[in-house]
Design a protein around this motif. Sequence first.
Motif, short mmCIF file in Angstrom:
data_model
loop_
_atom_site.label_atom_id
_atom_site.label_comp_id
_atom_site.label_asym_id
_atom_site.label_seq_id
_atom_site.Cartn_x
_atom_site.Cartn_y
_atom_site.Cartn_z
N ALA A 238 -1.83 18.01 -2.99
CA ALA A 238 -2.87 18.82 -3.62
C ALA A 238 -4.24 18.57 -3.00
O ALA A 238 -5.07 19.48 -2.94
N LEU A 239 -4.48 17.34 -2.55
CA LEU A 239 -5.79 17.00 -2.00
C LEU A 239 -5.94 17.37 -0.52
O LEU A 239 -7.03 17.24 0.04
N SER A 240 -4.89 17.86 0.07
CA SER A 240 -4.93 18.18 1.50
C SER A 240 -6.02 19.19 1.86
O SER A 240 -6.73 18.99 2.86
N LYS A 249 -2.77 13.78 6.39
CA LYS A 249 -1.82 13.50 5.32
C LYS A 249 -1.60 12.01 5.12
O LYS A 249 -1.62 11.50 3.99
N ALA A 250 -1.43 11.28 6.21
CA ALA A 250 -1.19 9.84 6.10
C ALA A 250 -2.40 9.13 5.51
O ALA A 250 -2.26 8.19 4.70
N GLN A 254 -2.60 6.93 2.07
CA GLN A 254 -3.15 5.58 2.09
C GLN A 254 -4.29 5.43 1.08
O GLN A 254 -4.42 4.42 0.39
N LEU A 255 -5.11 6.45 0.99
CA LEU A 255 -6.22 6.46 0.04
C LEU A 255 -5.69 6.30 -1.39
O LEU A 255 -6.22 5.49 -2.18
N GLY A 260 -4.47 2.03 -5.97
CA GLY A 260 -3.55 1.43 -6.92
C GLY A 260 -2.58 2.41 -7.57
O GLY A 260 -1.91 2.07 -8.54
N PHE A 261 -2.50 3.64 -7.02
CA PHE A 261 -1.61 4.66 -7.60
C PHE A 261 -0.36 4.80 -6.74
O PHE A 261 -0.38 4.53 -5.54
N ASP A 262 0.70 5.26 -7.37
CA ASP A 262 1.93 5.55 -6.65
C ASP A 262 1.68 6.70 -5.68
O ASP A 262 0.96 7.65 -6.00
N ALA A 263 2.26 6.62 -4.50
CA ALA A 263 2.03 7.65 -3.47
C ALA A 263 2.51 9.02 -3.92
O ALA A 263 2.04 10.04 -3.42
#
Length: 289
Positions: A238-240, A249-250, A254-255, A260-263
């Motif tokens: 969604a943030l792309s 994307k990578a 990583q961000l 601290g959130f699940d990928a």
Amino acid sequence: MDLCNIDDIRSVLGRHGFHFSKSLGQNFLTAAWVPEQIADSCGVDKDSCALEIGPGMGCLTQQLSRRAGRVCAIELDRKLFPVLRETLADCDNLTLVQGDVLQCDLAGICQEHFGDAPVYACANLPYYITTPAISALLDANVFRAITVMVQKEVAERICAAAGDPAYSAFSIYIDYHAKAEILFDVPRDCFIPQPKVDSAVVKLTPRSGPPVPVCNERLFFSLVKAAFGQRRKTLANALSPVLGGTLGKAGIVQLITDCGFDARVRGEKLSLADFAKLTELAQARTSEG
């Protein structure tokens, strides 16, 4: 005259040749306890003033006039003014203004009619302008509290927390600007014409600042809007459109994990504080890029 009595309503409207406008979302209250409770709970008293949006027949206006020092009611439909001049003839502390809440200078109207007195806003909002009207009231930045009647599902969306089915970008927008609480429900049979859904009354108490620090408000709301734009997408996808050009994307994945959130997390799981954390790290990394 009982402004919530169906026979009185029909009699007054008939004398003035008024017909309900479906396009304006006009539904008038027929339960006297509703405007009484709204007026009792909105916060206004004789030392303060009330701005009402969409007075309709004037049943809430009448209750506000009995409690407030002064009242100003903004009505869009010119055909209602002869009706209101009859139903509210005894309200000597009332001013009627023709206008559209989405176009009016609300702060200017309050200054003109109330000076520096504390002001409380009240409204029975039609569905089609609920979100922009609430935004306009909050953006005016002049109200001690804003008490609005909206469709029940909208009230739930306004007050929803992260993870709730009703949680949305608008939930975060509201939480950013105000403390929200549902005061009470209003069944559909309290209106004429009767709508297809129930309503609820929500009270918004504007904050002096967001509940958590936000380093970049514009980026913050861009991320929030993108996260809820397509709810089925993961947050990374969604943030792309917002961050993909600089982080890729990578880098976005990583961000998210560095916060601290699940990928694979979806935006609907993140709280306002979570989005603030995401914004801070996103700004740092896009600046580096």
